[in-house]
Write an enzyme that holds these catalytic residues in place. Structure first.
Site, mmCIF file in Angstrom:
data_model
loop_
_atom_site.group_PDB
_atom_site.id
_atom_site.type_symbol
_atom_site.label_atom_id
_atom_site.label_comp_id
_atom_site.label_asym_id
_atom_site.label_seq_id
_atom_site.Cartn_x
_atom_site.Cartn_y
_atom_site.Cartn_z
ATOM 1 N N PHE A 123 34.667 45.540 28.980
ATOM 2 C CA PHE A 123 35.821 45.260 29.830
ATOM 3 C C PHE A 123 35.972 43.748 29.980
ATOM 4 O O PHE A 123 34.992 43.040 30.208
ATOM 5 C CB PHE A 123 35.673 45.921 31.199
ATOM 6 C CG PHE A 123 36.911 45.767 32.026
ATOM 7 C CD1 PHE A 123 38.062 46.466 31.711
ATOM 8 C CD2 PHE A 123 36.957 44.870 33.078
ATOM 9 C CE1 PHE A 123 39.224 46.298 32.444
ATOM 10 C CE2 PHE A 123 38.116 44.691 33.817
ATOM 11 C CZ PHE A 123 39.254 45.411 33.496
ATOM 12 N N TYR A 218 37.909 51.044 43.816
ATOM 13 C CA TYR A 218 39.277 51.588 43.786
ATOM 14 C C TYR A 218 39.535 52.614 42.690
ATOM 15 O O TYR A 218 40.660 53.072 42.554
ATOM 16 C CB TYR A 218 40.319 50.466 43.716
ATOM 17 C CG TYR A 218 40.153 49.436 42.622
ATOM 18 C CD1 TYR A 218 40.523 49.714 41.312
ATOM 19 C CD2 TYR A 218 39.674 48.170 42.915
ATOM 20 C CE1 TYR A 218 40.392 48.755 40.326
ATOM 21 C CE2 TYR A 218 39.532 47.205 41.930
ATOM 22 C CZ TYR A 218 39.900 47.511 40.633
ATOM 23 O OH TYR A 218 39.770 46.562 39.666
ATOM 24 N N ARG A 365 45.215 56.588 27.704
ATOM 25 C CA ARG A 365 44.019 56.893 28.479
ATOM 26 C C ARG A 365 44.392 57.792 29.655
ATOM 27 O O ARG A 365 45.376 57.525 30.361
ATOM 28 C CB ARG A 365 43.428 55.570 28.982
ATOM 29 C CG ARG A 365 42.066 55.667 29.573
ATOM 30 C CD ARG A 365 41.565 54.294 29.978
ATOM 31 N NE ARG A 365 42.307 53.760 31.114
ATOM 32 C CZ ARG A 365 41.849 52.798 31.929
ATOM 33 N NH1 ARG A 365 40.673 52.255 31.705
ATOM 34 N NH2 ARG A 365 42.567 52.375 32.943
#
Lengths: 406, 406
Positions: A123, A218, A365
């Site tokens: 990432f 989150y 995704r």
């Protein structure tokens, strides 16, 4: 499987009661809970109380009376069992990026070594923060090796092995125990970004020998947009690590207002500024729901939803190439496909009420969140996907327009 | 001045209309808005919309549709005029501590020098973060010189002069223009912590030659507990400074998901992680109210409240020693007194509905917030203070008990 079978699976689902604990808009199938988790039903009232009662009426007194001051430790302790960690090994603070920075810099200093080993395609914030640490600290460099070459790439200069446990695009899951052991055998620390794992797959950081971890609030924790993040440091390591960002909340006696910094005990030293109380309140509610859940049941349902999704796409939209691992234990809780027009297809899906996301350059995704997603949802979403692919509606030029977040 | 005079002053106050824009509990005189600003009346509804509509219904789409992604720049631009800065010189991000860290590390790297010059007794997080930067970066040290020796202490090795504009205890205000000019003449950068100034006193960072600044959102900006903080970087300096915390939101193209970091344009490079949206929403409402205000009127009323407070204490509680400057232009918007039993006196005041705060070891501190505080409030608060001192009620043993935040 037929639609009736899917409905029967939902009727028999031990997690079916959790769906009503979340607020979801009508006409939407939400397959992006791995990017922003859905709103728990209790959270609006909790945040409203925090604003009106604790801030509005309690004012400054709420730092004590509402235990705002204890929120980083309290919510860290709530998250800890989801990580397989002890309550005093986790604290909530700042963002995943800032926490990565703290732990990478601390690992470099604690080991006296100078290489951060990671993998290409990790990432971006993991790679970028590591690059920032290397740019800041003399002699430090970042080395990226493909997954199957990581163990061999560990050497006597590796300070820390930095990996995402579950990959943000493919959903591929690393073998945490094997790689943590390899790092330790090489004298390096292991640092795991569990943003796409926590609340999604069972974690056991202590058993698996992880030294350090960060993660975000989150996604599967349903803590709200930009929720505070967390850090894990194995207990034995805590006294040996120094946070580079030595803000007042990490001080041993913050309200003594001393001129000289003295690192707080345990995880407290990884705090920096004043904790963000509104975000903390929302995160606490999201985590509380996860704490009621049997993560083995979550994993089993995630696998069933994945298998249904994959089988339906293979039948209805075979031009989408599955890029996620087919073995459940080798992945997280999302499913990803590649297609040259992934962006347009995702936009066409959103226009039809199926919210997944696009990840550049070519990935569709879909988050599989067992607490608020059922087999029938997957059935209907893949039906719509099949129709979009068969009918070619994704070719509509409006779907090629790129928003800032795509 | 008599009570009738105080009431007359309130009736003639050009800012009197702002009182109803804030929610304050009955039976309380709130003199701690310099620590946590009061709740604006509009904020509860704004936060509720952000939770229920933007998060609950909009879900991931709100990053675009509700412009969550633009919040750091948008709210930064709203704050900018309160600083005397251009809209593209301010961004909202992280905490004051984290932002101090970013700018101190950036200043060290940009100047190639190695000393951070500050003053003893500065707000702890300023000193502590500077000490953390010195511990992290080889050869860097922190030097503290008393206020009247700062200009002489600047030398060819000073990278940055780090000062709080308004002191958190005494309220003493530095001469920003003179000290920024002295720093510049020595080839150093100036970094101002304006946490106790923004929204309290008129600021003109560009005119006064400040290079860098940080500040917090939860004091006079009324952004809520742990509100996001902000950074200012003079425009010409922006391309020369590199943030050490290179998270994905500071990237030039965050959604291209590139392996290599490329610093964003302008202030964007000072972002790190995903912005905290609930805190951002509350902060935006607080800042909007300040933007309606004439800061010259705020300063004039602050001075009048200060003079009334000081005169009343001199008459009613002469054993309290004023430690704030008496000249309005030499201070911020709070008033501080010293007393060996400051802690007990503050606790006795709170028990009687007058909320100020104690700052170790011996300071009573009272925030003067002209938007929601009037002359009659000061009259009544000092009446109660006078009675507590005259009657000795502060000697009650329960007032000696120390809470975690005192």
């Amino acid at each position: 499987m037929t639609l009736d079978d899917a409905r029967a699976a939902d009727a028999a689902d031990p997690l079916r009661g959790f769906r009503e604990r979340f607020v979801l808009p009508d006409g939407v199938i939400y397959l992006d809970g791995n990017s922003l988790g859905a709103l728990p039903a209790v959270t609006a009232a909790r945040v409203a109380r925090t604003v009106a009662d604790e801030w509005g009426r309690g004012l400054i007194r709420s730092w004590n009376d509402a235990d705002w001051l204890g929120a980083p430790q309290r919510i860290g302790a709530l998250i800890a069992p989801l990580l397989g960690a002890a309550e005093d090994e986790v604290i909530v603070a700042d963002s995943t990026s800032a926490n990565l920075f703290k732990l990478l810099a601390a690992a470099i200093r604690a080991t006296g070594r100078s290489t951060i080993l990671t993998e290409p395609g990790n990432f971006p914030t993991d790679l970028h923060v590591a690059q920032g640490v290397a740019a800041l600290l003399p002699g430090v460099s970042v080395r990226a090796a493909p997954a199957d070459e990581l163990a061999a790439a560990l050497d006597g200069d590796t300070a820390v092995l930095l990996l995402s446990h579950v990959h943000y695009r493919s959903g591929a899951r690393h073998d945490m125990a094997a790689l943590s052991a390899a790092a330790r055998a090489a004298g390096a620390l292991s640092l795991w970004d569990v943003s796409h794992s926590v609340g999604a797959v069972p974690l056991d950081l202590v058993r698996d020998g992880a030294d350090l971890a960060v993660g975000c609030g989150y996604k599967f924790l349903n803590g709200g947009p930009g929720a505070p993040a967390f850090l894990f440091v194995r207990r034995a390591l805590q006294p040996t690590l120094a946070s580079p960002i030595t803000g007042w909340m990490g001080h041993k006696r913050p309200f003594a207002f001393e001129d000289d910094y003295a690192a707080g005990e345990g995880m407290t030293r990884f705090l920096a500024g004043t904790p963000p109380i509104l975000g903390m309140a929302a995160l606490e509610e999201g985590v509380r729901i996860l704490r009621e859940v049997d993560m083995a049941a979550v994993a089993a349902k995630s696998a069933a939803l994945f298998d249904l999704f994959a089988a339906r796409v293979a039948a209805l939209a075979p031009e989408l190439r599955l890029v996620s691992p087919t073995q459940a234990r080798a992945r997280g809780s999302h499913i990803a496909f590649a297609h040259p027009h992934a962006h347009e297809i995702v936009q066409a899906l959103i226009a039809d009420g199926v919210i997944g996301d696009f990840r550049a350059p070519d990935v569709l995704r879909f988050g599989l969140t067992p607490l608020y997603l059922g087999h029938e949802d997957v059935w209907r979403a893949t039906d719509i996907l099949g129709r979009i692919m068969a009918g070619g509606s994704w070719r509509d030029p409006r779907f090629a327009v790129r928003a800032r977040v795509t």
